[in-house]
Design a protein around this motif. Sequence first.
Motif, mmCIF file in Angstrom:
data_model
loop_
_atom_site.group_PDB
_atom_site.id
_atom_site.type_symbol
_atom_site.label_atom_id
_atom_site.label_comp_id
_atom_site.label_asym_id
_atom_site.label_seq_id
_atom_site.Cartn_x
_atom_site.Cartn_y
_atom_site.Cartn_z
ATOM 1 N N THR A 58 1.795 0.508 14.935
ATOM 2 C CA THR A 58 1.291 0.411 13.560
ATOM 3 C C THR A 58 0.109 -0.549 13.441
ATOM 4 O O THR A 58 -0.222 -0.992 12.347
ATOM 5 C CB THR A 58 2.424 -0.031 12.606
ATOM 6 N N HIS A 60 -3.964 -1.009 14.087
ATOM 7 C CA HIS A 60 -5.165 -0.184 14.252
ATOM 8 C C HIS A 60 -5.731 -0.353 15.661
ATOM 9 O O HIS A 60 -5.800 -1.483 16.171
ATOM 10 C CB HIS A 60 -6.214 -0.560 13.206
ATOM 11 N N LEU A 125 -1.918 1.725 8.859
ATOM 12 C CA LEU A 125 -2.002 0.825 10.000
ATOM 13 C C LEU A 125 -2.505 -0.538 9.551
ATOM 14 O O LEU A 125 -3.370 -0.636 8.670
ATOM 15 C CB LEU A 125 -2.955 1.379 11.069
#
Length: 131
Positions: A58, A60, A125
């Motif tokens: 989760t 980026h 994210l």
Amino acid sequence: MPGSDSSNVNCVCGLPAPYDDCCGRFHRGDANAPTAERLMRSRFSAFGVQDEAYLLRTWHPSTRPPRIDFDPALRWQRLEILATTGGRLLDTEGTVRFRAHYVRRKRPGALEENSRFVLHDGAWLYVTALA
């Protein structure tokens, strides 16, 4: 949560639901967090149960670290959501300002952060902490 009957233990994210029905379903991959705030709550809970795979999944790709180094002396206790902007069902980005309470070597403390989230390939994210 590991080592307990998690079906009856309230989730540390602060919502009034058992871990399995709350953040546990996101950690298991049964569902994606529908909002930036729910992702923030589930990530806090993931730190609490030391779920490295979920935290990395989760995060980026542009800011994701190669691994998470958990502090074995740190126990996350509770989360307060202080403010949110965007991050809802029809948004593509948002922020969540929060205060995370912990105990480290029997001393209480708190971490306050304003986090940035984006919707990426249909999932929220975590990107970074804002200054």
